[in-house]
Design a protein around this motif. Sequence first.
Motif, mmCIF file in Angstrom:
data_model
loop_
_atom_site.group_PDB
_atom_site.id
_atom_site.type_symbol
_atom_site.label_atom_id
_atom_site.label_comp_id
_atom_site.label_asym_id
_atom_site.label_seq_id
_atom_site.Cartn_x
_atom_site.Cartn_y
_atom_site.Cartn_z
ATOM 1 N N GLY A 181 5.690 6.186 9.897
ATOM 2 C CA GLY A 181 6.943 6.794 9.473
ATOM 3 C C GLY A 181 6.805 8.207 8.943
ATOM 4 N N TYR A 182 5.649 8.837 9.115
ATOM 5 C CA TYR A 182 5.424 10.176 8.595
ATOM 6 C C TYR A 182 6.458 11.143 9.179
ATOM 7 C CZ TYR A 182 2.682 14.186 6.892
ATOM 8 O OH TYR A 182 2.252 15.320 6.239
ATOM 9 N N PHE A 183 6.920 12.099 8.369
ATOM 10 C CA PHE A 183 8.027 12.973 8.779
ATOM 11 C C PHE A 183 7.679 13.880 9.958
ATOM 12 C CE2 PHE A 183 5.715 15.667 5.832
ATOM 13 C CZ PHE A 183 5.811 16.928 6.401
ATOM 14 N N ALA A 184 6.409 14.214 10.125
ATOM 15 C CA ALA A 184 5.989 15.085 11.223
ATOM 16 C C ALA A 184 5.384 14.243 12.346
ATOM 17 C CB ALA A 184 4.981 16.114 10.728
ATOM 18 N N SER A 185 5.634 14.660 13.570
ATOM 19 C CA SER A 185 5.111 13.933 14.730
ATOM 20 C C SER A 185 3.729 14.438 15.112
ATOM 21 C CB SER A 185 6.054 14.107 15.925
ATOM 22 O OG SER A 185 7.363 13.706 15.612
ATOM 23 N N GLU A 186 2.963 13.579 15.773
ATOM 24 C CA GLU A 186 1.663 14.001 16.294
ATOM 25 C C GLU A 186 1.913 14.718 17.616
ATOM 26 O OE1 GLU A 186 -2.822 12.224 17.112
ATOM 27 O OE2 GLU A 186 -1.133 10.856 16.762
ATOM 28 N N VAL A 187 1.470 15.951 17.716
ATOM 29 C CA VAL A 187 1.779 16.755 18.903
ATOM 30 C C VAL A 187 0.537 17.128 19.711
ATOM 31 C CG1 VAL A 187 3.884 17.711 17.899
ATOM 32 C CG2 VAL A 187 1.703 18.878 17.523
ATOM 33 N N SER A 188 -0.613 16.618 19.314
ATOM 34 C CA SER A 188 -1.840 16.977 20.019
ATOM 35 C C SER A 188 -2.728 15.742 20.198
ATOM 36 C CB SER A 188 -2.605 18.046 19.237
ATOM 37 O OG SER A 188 -3.863 18.301 19.822
ATOM 38 N N GLU A 189 -3.440 15.708 21.330
ATOM 39 C CA GLU A 189 -4.351 14.600 21.582
ATOM 40 C C GLU A 189 -5.701 14.810 20.902
ATOM 41 O OE1 GLU A 189 -4.684 14.075 25.752
ATOM 42 O OE2 GLU A 189 -2.598 13.418 26.034
ATOM 43 N N GLY A 190 -5.947 16.024 20.442
ATOM 44 C CA GLY A 190 -7.202 16.313 19.773
ATOM 45 C C GLY A 190 -7.107 16.018 18.290
ATOM 46 N N PRO A 191 -8.001 16.610 17.490
ATOM 47 C CA PRO A 191 -8.008 16.359 16.043
ATOM 48 C C PRO A 191 -6.814 16.964 15.303
ATOM 49 C CG PRO A 191 -9.610 18.055 16.607
ATOM 50 C CD PRO A 191 -9.122 17.474 17.904
ATOM 51 N N LEU A 192 -6.137 17.934 15.953
ATOM 52 C CA LEU A 192 -4.962 18.539 15.331
ATOM 53 C C LEU A 192 -3.782 17.579 15.412
ATOM 54 C CD1 LEU A 192 -3.414 21.010 14.132
ATOM 55 C CD2 LEU A 192 -2.962 21.697 16.503
#
Length: 205
Positions: A181-192
């Motif tokens: 539920g974190y407010f920011a989405s994961e936008v990278s497949e790497g460590p970022l």
Amino acid sequence: MKRTEPSRTTESTRGQAHVLEGVVAALLILTSVIFALQVTAVTPLTASTANQHLQTQGAGTVSGLLVAAEDRGTLRDTVLYWNESASRFHKSGAEEQYTDSIPTEFGSTLESTVSPKGLIYNVNVLSVNTAGQVVEHQMLHQGQPSDQAVSITRSVTVYDDDRLRDVNESQIDQTVSNSTGYFASEVSEGPLYNVVRIEVVVWRV
């Protein structure tokens, strides 16, 4: 004795002098009126100029505060100050935002620095979603900014293995990549994971 009549040239010169004196006098009166009106008109604008100057000073202070908070890690702690079970920041209200101050070290420093200057402020966190759109989350909302509001921003790079913080700002085992539920989405497949931008908007009522 024959009286000498004044020449037409002399009369003409005197007439021109009188006309010139009249023009100069009129200009002096006009200038005085304009000056008086300008002095009167400055009065209400003085407060506005002072307010803008104060807001600009406040913006400079907040900018330095954000840099210092980033160096100390308190800005990152605030971004990760997330209550996973409630899907909101710790101690935030029903509308998932704070209305007074942010209960973190960064929030306390911001409040003690900005409020004594007579300024009001909002804090927003912005991130990019998987569609490339900028998403704004209002973290702290104290009111509607005025037309003279000043915005200061600072970016925080969030990585997959960054751990969320508990109510005391201590790290917990859960990472942002494992959060649902974190407010920011994961936008990278790497460590970022994402790059979050903290925006502080300050103004004076």
